[in-house]
Design an enzyme around this catalytic site. Structure first.
Site, PDB file in Angstrom:
ATOM      1  N   TYR A 194      20.215  85.951   6.103  1.00 36.59           N
ATOM      2  CA  TYR A 194      20.537  84.960   5.068  1.00 36.59           C
ATOM      3  C   TYR A 194      20.641  85.598   3.693  1.00 36.59           C
ATOM      4  CZ  TYR A 194      19.987  80.961   1.928  1.00 36.59           C
ATOM      5  OH  TYR A 194      20.158  80.052   0.926  1.00 36.59           O
ATOM      6  N   GLY A 237      30.472  71.762   2.237  1.00 38.51           N
ATOM      7  CA  GLY A 237      29.076  71.447   2.515  1.00 38.51           C
ATOM      8  C   GLY A 237      28.679  70.104   1.945  1.00 38.51           C
ATOM      9  N   GLY A 257      26.813  76.274   3.608  1.00 36.10           N
ATOM     10  CA  GLY A 257      26.017  77.434   3.968  1.00 36.10           C
ATOM     11  C   GLY A 257      24.999  77.111   5.050  1.00 36.10           C
ATOM     12  N   ASP A 265      33.157  69.395   5.377  1.00 36.61           N
ATOM     13  CA  ASP A 265      31.983  69.784   6.151  1.00 36.61           C
ATOM     14  C   ASP A 265      32.361  69.820   7.622  1.00 36.61           C
ATOM     15  OD1 ASP A 265      29.213  70.278   6.922  1.00 36.61           O
ATOM     16  OD2 ASP A 265      28.672  69.361   5.005  1.00 36.61           O
ATOM     17  N   LEU A 271      33.951  76.084   9.021  1.00 33.98           N
ATOM     18  CA  LEU A 271      34.176  77.268   8.204  1.00 33.98           C
ATOM     19  C   LEU A 271      33.611  78.532   8.836  1.00 33.98           C
ATOM     20  CD1 LEU A 271      33.578  75.824   4.627  1.00 33.98           C
ATOM     21  CD2 LEU A 271      35.712  76.053   5.913  1.00 33.98           C
TER      22      LEU A 271
END
Length: 258
Positions: A152, A8, A71, A32, A42
């Site tokens: 989430y 990320g 994320g 990323d 990912l």
């Protein structure tokens, strides 16, 4: 100089953490979807495998620290794939590369949203080792109605609990690897731009996520904490979820702890 892997790393907390670590003289390999040292999706098994292979090749199979920061916050199935399965694959897939480090360490980025009520069925699918597609199918059900926001927080709670259970095990603590997590509150990043675009929006959000200590934070606040948790100074924190949230956890849960 230590070698760090930060997922990320193209924006937000991941980008700032990578910059902090680089500024302290460390080698940082950013991962990323695009715009970093290693491009990897990912959300897919192939992307996770490719990430491990590329990092192994570029480091001769030895790193010193993992920061699993990648994320998503969208109420979609990809949030399950990245936030939970992608993070677990990052930590598990790169863990063998820590074996040659004199001070190995690992950190995951979760969220204060992990303390909100989860979808119990999705949580159970994630933690009970069900196949990924079963969990994704449940997320698709949630995404179709008013339960979508639970996706989430549920993924972040699942990752927190996974980490809590794994950190004391032989593969982590037994190998001398401190495995911990940070749980940010509201941070000024591209992920929160729309949520804090106006004073009215900020006020409404802070009613749900109260931050009595200094309010909404800059990503450097989280990055500096990650830098310490992944430093050689951290020798005994094991399985801790450190809330860096301006007090949200304390306000909402009071005396409750993990």
């Amino acid at each position: 100089m230590s070698t760090y892997v930060v997922t990320g790393a193209a924006s937000g907390i991941g980008l700032v953490t990578a910059e902090i670590l680089s500024g302290r003289g460390h080698r940082v390999l950013g991962v990323d979807l695009r715009g970093s040292d290693i491009d990897a999706d990912l959300a897919t098994g192939a992307g996770r495998t490719a990430m491990v292979e590329q990092i192994t090749a570029r480091t001769d199979g030895r790193i010193d620290a993992i920061v699993a920061c990648a994320g998503l916050s969208s109420p979609t199935t990809d949030t399950v794939r990245v936030n939970y399965y992608g993070a677990v694959a990052t930590l598990g897939g790169l863990r063998p590369l820590l074996a040659g480090s004199p001070a190995p360490r690992a950190v995951a980025v979760v969220s204060m949203a992990s303390i909100f009520p989860p979808d119990e069925r999705l949580l159970a699918l994630l933690l009970d080792g069900a196949d990924e597609e079963s969990a994704v199918a449940r997320a698709a059900e949630l995404a179709a109605d008013e339960r979508a926001p639970q996706i989430y927080g549920t993924t972040k709670r699942a990752l927190s609990l996974w980490l809590r259970s794994r950190a004391p095990e032989p593969a982590w603590a037994g190998a001398g690897i401190p495995l911990n997590a940070v749980a940010p509150g509201i941070i000024e990043t591209p992920m929160t731009t729309d949520l804090i675009a106006t004073e009215e929006a900020k006020t409404a959000l802070l009613k749900t996520v109260p931050m009595p200590l200094n309010g909404i934070a800059k990503p450097e606040v989280v990055g500096n904490l990650i830098a310490w948790l992944t430093s050689a100074e951290n020798t005994h924190l094991c399985g801790q979820v450190v809330f860096v949230d301006g007090g949200s956890d304390a306000v909402l849960r009071g005396a409750s702890t993990w």
